[in-house]
Write a protein that holds these residues in place. Structure first.
Motif, PDB file in Angstrom:
ATOM      1  N   SER A 353      13.402  -7.191 -19.903  1.00 26.53           N
ATOM      2  CA  SER A 353      13.117  -5.926 -19.235  1.00 26.53           C
ATOM      3  C   SER A 353      13.781  -5.901 -17.872  1.00 26.53           C
ATOM      4  O   SER A 353      13.873  -6.926 -17.183  1.00 26.53           O
ATOM      5  CB  SER A 353      11.600  -5.754 -19.069  1.00 26.53           C
ATOM      6  N   ASN A 354      14.239  -4.718 -17.462  1.00 29.97           N
ATOM      7  CA  ASN A 354      14.781  -4.522 -16.127  1.00 29.97           C
ATOM      8  C   ASN A 354      13.724  -4.042 -15.146  1.00 29.97           C
ATOM      9  O   ASN A 354      14.004  -3.858 -13.963  1.00 29.97           O
ATOM     10  CB  ASN A 354      15.924  -3.502 -16.165  1.00 29.97           C
ATOM     11  N   PHE A 383       1.769 -14.267 -12.477  1.00 28.25           N
ATOM     12  CA  PHE A 383       2.985 -13.687 -13.059  1.00 28.25           C
ATOM     13  C   PHE A 383       3.590 -14.634 -14.083  1.00 28.25           C
ATOM     14  O   PHE A 383       4.075 -14.194 -15.136  1.00 28.25           O
ATOM     15  CB  PHE A 383       3.994 -13.381 -11.946  1.00 28.25           C
ATOM     16  N   ALA A 384       3.561 -15.945 -13.787  1.00 27.76           N
ATOM     17  CA  ALA A 384       4.095 -16.918 -14.740  1.00 27.76           C
ATOM     18  C   ALA A 384       3.274 -16.953 -16.024  1.00 27.76           C
ATOM     19  O   ALA A 384       3.819 -17.123 -17.121  1.00 27.76           O
ATOM     20  CB  ALA A 384       4.127 -18.305 -14.095  1.00 27.76           C
ATOM     21  N   ALA A 385       1.945 -16.766 -15.901  1.00 23.49           N
ATOM     22  CA  ALA A 385       1.067 -16.814 -17.072  1.00 23.49           C
ATOM     23  C   ALA A 385       1.169 -15.552 -17.915  1.00 23.49           C
ATOM     24  O   ALA A 385       1.125 -15.607 -19.147  1.00 23.49           O
ATOM     25  CB  ALA A 385      -0.379 -17.043 -16.622  1.00 23.49           C
ATOM     26  N   GLY A 389       5.142  -7.725 -18.997  1.00 23.07           N
ATOM     27  CA  GLY A 389       6.341  -7.021 -19.436  1.00 23.07           C
ATOM     28  C   GLY A 389       7.346  -6.775 -18.335  1.00 23.07           C
ATOM     29  O   GLY A 389       8.434  -6.222 -18.593  1.00 23.07           O
ATOM     30  N   PHE A 390       7.022  -7.172 -17.106  1.00 24.36           N
ATOM     31  CA  PHE A 390       7.964  -7.002 -16.000  1.00 24.36           C
ATOM     32  C   PHE A 390       9.009  -8.119 -16.018  1.00 24.36           C
ATOM     33  O   PHE A 390       8.681  -9.282 -16.239  1.00 24.36           O
ATOM     34  CB  PHE A 390       7.234  -7.010 -14.651  1.00 24.36           C
ATOM     35  N   GLY A 391      10.244  -7.773 -15.734  1.00 21.43           N
ATOM     36  CA  GLY A 391      11.308  -8.772 -15.728  1.00 21.43           C
ATOM     37  C   GLY A 391      11.425  -9.529 -14.424  1.00 21.43           C
ATOM     38  O   GLY A 391      11.978 -10.623 -14.383  1.00 21.43           O
ATOM     39  N   GLY A 436       1.180  -2.936 -15.735  1.00 23.43           N
ATOM     40  CA  GLY A 436       2.298  -2.608 -16.612  1.00 23.43           C
ATOM     41  C   GLY A 436       1.942  -1.559 -17.646  1.00 23.43           C
ATOM     42  O   GLY A 436       2.800  -0.784 -18.084  1.00 23.43           O
ATOM     43  N   GLN A 437       0.665  -1.497 -18.043  1.00 16.43           N
ATOM     44  CA  GLN A 437       0.232  -0.533 -19.046  1.00 16.43           C
ATOM     45  C   GLN A 437      -0.109   0.817 -18.446  1.00 16.43           C
ATOM     46  O   GLN A 437      -0.312   1.795 -19.160  1.00 16.43           O
ATOM     47  CB  GLN A 437      -0.984  -1.090 -19.791  1.00 16.43           C
ATOM     48  N   SER A 438      -0.185   0.877 -17.094  1.00 14.99           N
ATOM     49  CA  SER A 438      -0.502   2.129 -16.429  1.00 14.99           C
ATOM     50  C   SER A 438       0.646   3.112 -16.597  1.00 14.99           C
ATOM     51  O   SER A 438       1.815   2.745 -16.549  1.00 14.99           O
ATOM     52  CB  SER A 438      -0.772   1.881 -14.944  1.00 14.99           C
ATOM     53  N   ARG A 439       0.306   4.375 -16.771  1.00 16.85           N
ATOM     54  CA  ARG A 439       1.345   5.399 -16.982  1.00 16.85           C
ATOM     55  C   ARG A 439       1.883   5.969 -15.675  1.00 16.85           C
ATOM     56  O   ARG A 439       2.935   6.580 -15.669  1.00 16.85           O
ATOM     57  CB  ARG A 439       0.771   6.551 -17.829  1.00 16.85           C
ATOM     58  N   ASP A 440       1.146   5.791 -14.609  1.00 16.55           N
ATOM     59  CA  ASP A 440       1.543   6.374 -13.335  1.00 16.55           C
ATOM     60  C   ASP A 440       2.509   5.433 -12.634  1.00 16.55           C
ATOM     61  O   ASP A 440       2.123   4.621 -11.802  1.00 16.55           O
ATOM     62  CB  ASP A 440       0.314   6.628 -12.463  1.00 16.55           C
TER      63      ASP A 440
END
Length: 452
Positions: A353-354, A383-385, A389-391, A436-440
């Motif tokens: 993911s970018n 973040f490591a765990a 979905g963030f790159g 990451g699942q938030s739409r805003d």
């Protein structure tokens, strides 16, 4: 590092692991190597206890709690001349006052296995510098370039001194867009060419400089890069060392990329920004060279020690475009750390993911040093765990509201998601997954909660 030094450092490895673990200190591999290197030369390492005086047999004093003004003065006065002070949480501005009283030796950037900036310094360079008259076994090539319009005599003195000291060199004229002036992009392009042509570490010295003695210190330190900060904050590109490491190459390429994109900006500021970028992405081992490696001609014949003597004006006009340039980064660079407007650490995930997320840590000026360090480790560990979905993660430490505003603006312009936290807040294990699942996508997630 010689074979004897390596053997001694290996013997100290277990002791260091025990010492660091017992005191809750996380360092990365590059930082641990530097600790062993210092201890092999200066003596036993110990964690300093607040309010105490370092024992006389301590060659390396590890400081994890920022001292108050009077305590910093007491510590400073009690230090041996031949010892080093190491601050494993060097990103914390609470240590800035003590750093200002000491000589900066080096900074090693953070990484995922040790997410802190480690600073090391002391009273003076003498205890860890090569002995006078010694020769280095390490390979080194001095390189330099100058605008062709200046003529071959421009580098004559430097060539003569390098030949006298039997040091390999490449000094060449280059074509420049501005006649007798050389842009940072042209200098960095020359350095990249030298990097690809040679296998030795490279020491760039401005072509109109001269040498008082062989420049042994950078290669002796076994660092990635070495440079001088004029007035303790303005990075100079007149004396630059690049070791043969991936981190050194990354800094060189980042400097060339930024210099090409902004040709009108002063070369020292471009180098500063490349250093900040590179140091946030890998454990860049930087040595801050003493004034003797950036000596103006007026130092020759005075009590000051000189190694590399530059043809500099006495009014400092060569070191920057104006007195107010770079005001925002000045306090941080004087303390050899990232500023509030820079990302202190950048970590890439395995996600294809970018998308990137910026975590802004506020209230660091009023937080306990251990609390702040633990929060940095909690963010990077979470973040490591589960990267959600963030790159990429970018963590910025912001002591002031203006820093927060600028960090938010930069994150939004890069289309990053933003989380704002304080060091004393407990983070949920699924923090990045939830965001990451938030739409805003344009919102800022501010972690709620009261200080306990």
């Amino acid at each position: 590092m010689t074979s004897a030094d390596t053997a001694q450092a290996d013997g100290l490895q277990t002791n260091f692991d025990q010492l660091l673990s017992a005191n809750g200190i996380r360092v990365n591999a590059a930082q641990r190597r530097r600790l062993a290197w210092l201890s092999a030369r200066l003596g036993r390492a110990a964690v300093h206890q607040p309010g105490s005086v370092p024992a006389r047999d301590h060659g390396v004093v590890i400081l994890v709690e920022p001292p108050s003004g009077p305590a910093a003065e007491m510590l400073y006065r009690s230090l041996r001349a031949d010892c080093a002070v190491v601050i494993p949480f060097g990103e914390n501005p609470a240590f800035d006052f003590l750093k200002s009283k000491l000589t900066d030796f080096g900074t090693i950037g953070p990484s995922s296995d040790g997410p802190h900036e480690m600073w090391w310094g002391g009273l003076n360079w003498r205890p860890i510098a090569p002995e006078e008259g010694s020769r280095s076994d390490a390979s080194l090539r001095v390189v330099s370039c100058y605008p062709r319009a200046l003529g071959d005599d421009h580098a004559g003195t430097l060539r003569e001194k390098l030949a006298e000291f039997q040091i390999a060199y490449d000094i060449v004229p280059i074509d420049t867009a501005d006649g007798e002036q050389m842009r940072a992009s042209e200098k960095s392009a020359f350095m990249l060419r030298m990097w690809e042509e040679h296998r030795e570490p490279l020491l760039f010295i401005e072509a109109d400089a001269t040498l008082s003695e062989p420049p042994l210190l950078p290669s002796y330190l076994d660092c990635d890069v070495a440079l001088h900060k004029w007035n303790r904050w303005e990075m100079s590109a007149r004396t630059l060392y690049f070791g043969r490491s991936p981190a050194a190459e990354a800094l060189l390429r980042n400097w060339h990329h930024i210099a090409t994109a902004y040709p009108a900006v002063w070369e020292g500021y471009l180098l500063d920004q490349a250093w900040s970028l590179t140091s946030s992405q890998m454990a860049l081992d930087t040595a801050w060279l003493p004034r003797s490696y950036h000596a103006p001609a007026e130092d020759v014949g005075t009590p000051r020690h000189t190694t590399v003597v530059h043809n500099l004006p006495t009014d400092n006009s060569d070191h920057g475009p104006d007195a107010e340039f770079g005001v925002a980064i000045r306090p941080a660079r004087r303390a050899c750390r990232s500023g509030g407007r820079d990302a202190m650490i950048v970590i890439n995930s395995q996600a294809a993911s970018n998308a990137a997320i910026t975590v802004i840590m506020r209230d660091i000026a009023t937080s306990d040093a251990r609390e702040m360090a633990a929060s940095i480790e909690a963010v990077t560990g979470a973040f490591a765990a589960d990267c959600g979905g963030f790159g990429r993660l970018e963590l910025a430490l912001c002591p002031w509201q203006d820093d927060i505003r600028v960090a938010k603006s930069a994150a939004k312009s890069a289309n990053n998601r933003i989380i704002e936290i304080a060091p004393w807040q407990t983070l949920p294990a699924d923090l990045f997954r939830t965001v990451g699942q938030s739409r805003d996508a344009g919102s800022v997630v501010v972690m709620a909660g009261q200080r306990g």
